[in-house]
Scaffold this motif. Structure first.
Motif, PDB file in Angstrom:
ATOM      1  N   LEU A  43      -4.951 -10.182  12.926  1.00 27.54           N
ATOM      2  CA  LEU A  43      -5.618 -10.523  14.180  1.00 27.54           C
ATOM      3  C   LEU A  43      -4.609 -11.283  15.039  1.00 27.54           C
ATOM      4  N   ILE A  44      -4.455 -10.859  16.275  1.00 22.58           N
ATOM      5  CA  ILE A  44      -3.475 -11.459  17.173  1.00 22.58           C
ATOM      6  C   ILE A  44      -4.203 -12.384  18.153  1.00 22.58           C
ATOM      7  N   PHE A  45      -3.681 -13.614  18.244  1.00 25.19           N
ATOM      8  CA  PHE A  45      -4.256 -14.624  19.124  1.00 25.19           C
ATOM      9  C   PHE A  45      -3.176 -15.132  20.072  1.00 25.19           C
ATOM     10  N   LEU A  46      -3.593 -15.554  21.266  1.00 24.62           N
ATOM     11  CA  LEU A  46      -2.672 -16.094  22.269  1.00 24.62           C
ATOM     12  C   LEU A  46      -3.098 -17.507  22.665  1.00 24.62           C
ATOM     13  N   LYS A  47      -2.059 -18.339  22.939  1.00 25.60           N
ATOM     14  CA  LYS A  47      -2.300 -19.695  23.432  1.00 25.60           C
ATOM     15  C   LYS A  47      -1.035 -20.156  24.135  1.00 25.60           C
ATOM     16  N   ASP A  48      -1.133 -20.458  25.423  1.00 20.66           N
ATOM     17  CA  ASP A  48       0.013 -20.950  26.201  1.00 20.66           C
ATOM     18  C   ASP A  48       1.236 -20.051  26.036  1.00 20.66           C
ATOM     19  N   GLU A  49       1.056 -18.775  26.179  1.00 21.74           N
ATOM     20  CA  GLU A  49       2.120 -17.765  26.057  1.00 21.74           C
ATOM     21  C   GLU A  49       2.744 -17.702  24.659  1.00 21.74           C
ATOM     22  N   ASN A  50       2.104 -18.308  23.670  1.00 26.69           N
ATOM     23  CA  ASN A  50       2.520 -18.188  22.277  1.00 26.69           C
ATOM     24  C   ASN A  50       1.592 -17.200  21.576  1.00 26.69           C
ATOM     25  N   GLU A  51       2.131 -16.531  20.592  1.00 28.70           N
ATOM     26  CA  GLU A  51       1.363 -15.531  19.856  1.00 28.70           C
ATOM     27  C   GLU A  51       1.248 -15.958  18.394  1.00 28.70           C
ATOM     28  N   ALA A  52       0.073 -15.773  17.824  1.00 31.76           N
ATOM     29  CA  ALA A  52      -0.141 -16.082  16.407  1.00 31.76           C
ATOM     30  C   ALA A  52      -0.838 -14.888  15.764  1.00 31.76           C
ATOM     31  N   ILE A  53      -0.431 -14.593  14.542  1.00 34.05           N
ATOM     32  CA  ILE A  53      -1.054 -13.508  13.782  1.00 34.05           C
ATOM     33  C   ILE A  53      -1.696 -14.102  12.544  1.00 34.05           C
ATOM     34  N   VAL A  54      -2.976 -13.829  12.366  1.00 29.97           N
ATOM     35  CA  VAL A  54      -3.703 -14.264  11.186  1.00 29.97           C
ATOM     36  C   VAL A  54      -3.949 -13.022  10.333  1.00 29.97           C
ATOM     37  N   LEU A  55      -3.445 -13.046   9.105  1.00 30.41           N
ATOM     38  CA  LEU A  55      -3.619 -11.908   8.202  1.00 30.41           C
ATOM     39  C   LEU A  55      -4.906 -12.072   7.416  1.00 30.41           C
ATOM     40  N   THR A  56      -5.654 -10.990   7.292  1.00 29.96           N
ATOM     41  CA  THR A  56      -6.921 -11.019   6.572  1.00 29.96           C
ATOM     42  C   THR A  56      -6.919  -9.955   5.483  1.00 29.96           C
ATOM     43  N   ARG A  57      -7.728 -10.192   4.461  1.00 31.06           N
ATOM     44  CA  ARG A  57      -7.920  -9.180   3.429  1.00 31.06           C
ATOM     45  C   ARG A  57      -9.267  -9.412   2.749  1.00 31.06           C
ATOM     46  N   GLN A  58      -9.820  -8.336   2.293  1.00 32.08           N
ATOM     47  CA  GLN A  58     -11.110  -8.369   1.622  1.00 32.08           C
ATOM     48  C   GLN A  58     -10.912  -8.862   0.190  1.00 32.08           C
ATOM     49  N   TYR A  59     -11.734  -9.819  -0.234  1.00 32.27           N
ATOM     50  CA  TYR A  59     -11.733 -10.284  -1.625  1.00 32.27           C
ATOM     51  C   TYR A  59     -13.101  -9.953  -2.180  1.00 32.27           C
ATOM     52  N   SER A  60     -13.178  -8.877  -2.873  1.00 31.38           N
ATOM     53  CA  SER A  60     -14.423  -8.299  -3.375  1.00 31.38           C
ATOM     54  C   SER A  60     -15.266  -7.828  -2.192  1.00 31.38           C
ATOM     55  N   LYS A  61     -16.456  -7.462  -2.472  1.00 33.05           N
ATOM     56  CA  LYS A  61     -17.360  -6.934  -1.442  1.00 33.05           C
ATOM     57  C   LYS A  61     -17.933  -8.056  -0.562  1.00 33.05           C
ATOM     58  N   TYR A  62     -17.917  -9.273  -1.075  1.00 34.76           N
ATOM     59  CA  TYR A  62     -18.660 -10.348  -0.444  1.00 34.76           C
ATOM     60  C   TYR A  62     -17.830 -11.393   0.300  1.00 34.76           C
ATOM     61  N   PHE A  63     -16.501 -11.363   0.170  1.00 32.72           N
ATOM     62  CA  PHE A  63     -15.682 -12.423   0.746  1.00 32.72           C
ATOM     63  C   PHE A  63     -14.456 -11.870   1.451  1.00 32.72           C
ATOM     64  N   VAL A  64     -13.956 -12.656   2.410  1.00 36.76           N
ATOM     65  CA  VAL A  64     -12.751 -12.326   3.159  1.00 36.76           C
ATOM     66  C   VAL A  64     -11.797 -13.515   3.046  1.00 36.76           C
ATOM     67  N   ILE A  65     -10.521 -13.230   2.767  1.00 33.19           N
ATOM     68  CA  ILE A  65      -9.486 -14.251   2.714  1.00 33.19           C
ATOM     69  C   ILE A  65      -8.627 -14.119   3.965  1.00 33.19           C
ATOM     70  N   TRP A  66      -8.261 -15.243   4.578  1.00 28.91           N
ATOM     71  CA  TRP A  66      -7.383 -15.195   5.732  1.00 28.91           C
ATOM     72  C   TRP A  66      -6.290 -16.249   5.620  1.00 28.91           C
ATOM     73  N   ASP A  67      -5.096 -15.838   6.048  1.00 34.09           N
ATOM     74  CA  ASP A  67      -3.904 -16.686   6.001  1.00 34.09           C
ATOM     75  C   ASP A  67      -3.568 -17.144   7.415  1.00 34.09           C
ATOM     76  N   VAL A  68      -3.400 -18.446   7.581  1.00 31.20           N
ATOM     77  CA  VAL A  68      -3.068 -19.022   8.877  1.00 31.20           C
ATOM     78  C   VAL A  68      -1.787 -19.838   8.714  1.00 31.20           C
ATOM     79  N   SER A  69      -0.820 -19.598   9.561  1.00 27.88           N
ATOM     80  CA  SER A  69       0.421 -20.354   9.543  1.00 27.88           C
ATOM     81  C   SER A  69       0.162 -21.801   9.947  1.00 27.88           C
ATOM     82  N   LYS A  70       0.883 -22.745   9.320  1.00 28.45           N
ATOM     83  CA  LYS A  70       0.718 -24.161   9.643  1.00 28.45           C
ATOM     84  C   LYS A  70       1.021 -24.463  11.102  1.00 28.45           C
TER      85      LYS A  70
END
Length: 128
Positions: A97-124
Motif C-alpha cells: 500500500l502506497i501512502f503520501l505525506k509532504d511529498e514523501n512516499e511510504a510503502i506498507v507491505l501486507t500479507r494474509q496470516y491464515s484466513k482470519y488475520f492480516v500482517i502488515w510491516d511499517v518502516s520505523k
C-alpha cells in the motif's frame, strides 16, 4: 499393571498423538512467520480486547502489526492507522500500500496470516 496406570498410559499416548496430528496439520501455518509465540499472544490480545490491531514486533527498522481480517476490506485497519499518522492513501500495488505525506512516499507491505488475520510491516521512519 493396575487400572490407573493403564489409564494414565492411554491418556498420555492419546495426548501425544493429538499434539502430533495438530502440529502436522497446522504446523506450516503456525510457523510461516518463524516463532509463532508472539503471533499467538497477539491473536489472544485481539480476541480479548476491543483493539482492532496489535503490534507484535518492534525493531530498530520496522514494526509489525496483526489485524483481524474484516471481510470485504481486510486492509481497512492499515489505512486507518496510516491516516492517524498523517499519511494519505495513494494506491495499492500488489501486497504493498502506497501512502503520501509532504511529498514523501511510504510503502506498507501486507500479507494474509491464515484466513482470519492480516500482517502488515511499517518502516520505523514512517511512524515517527
Amino acid at each position: 499393571m493396575s487400572w490407573l496406570k493403564k489409564m494414565f498410559i492411554t491418556l498420555m499416548f492419546s495426548l501425544t498423538l493429538a499434539a502430533g496430528l495438530f502440529i502436522g496439520f497446522f504446523g506450516p501455518v503456525l510457523f510461516q512467520e518463524g516463532n509463532p509465540v508472539p503471533l499467538l499472544v497477539s491473536i489472544l490480545k485481539l480476541k480479548t480486547t476491543d483493539s482492532n490491531y496489535v503490534q507484535f514486533l518492534n525493531s530498530e527498522k520496522q514494526s509489525m502489526y496483526l489485524a483481524a481480517n474484516q471481510g470485504k476490506n481486510p486492509l481497512f485497519e492499515v489505512k486507518e492507522f496510516m491516516k492517524s499518522k498523517g499519511w494519505k492513501f495513494e494506491e495499492q500495488m500488489g501486497s504493498g500500500l502506497i501512502f503520501l505525506k509532504d511529498e514523501n512516499e511510504a510503502i506498507v507491505l501486507t500479507r494474509q496470516y491464515s484466513k482470519y488475520f492480516v500482517i502488515w510491516d511499517v518502516s520505523k521512519s514512517v511512524v515517527r
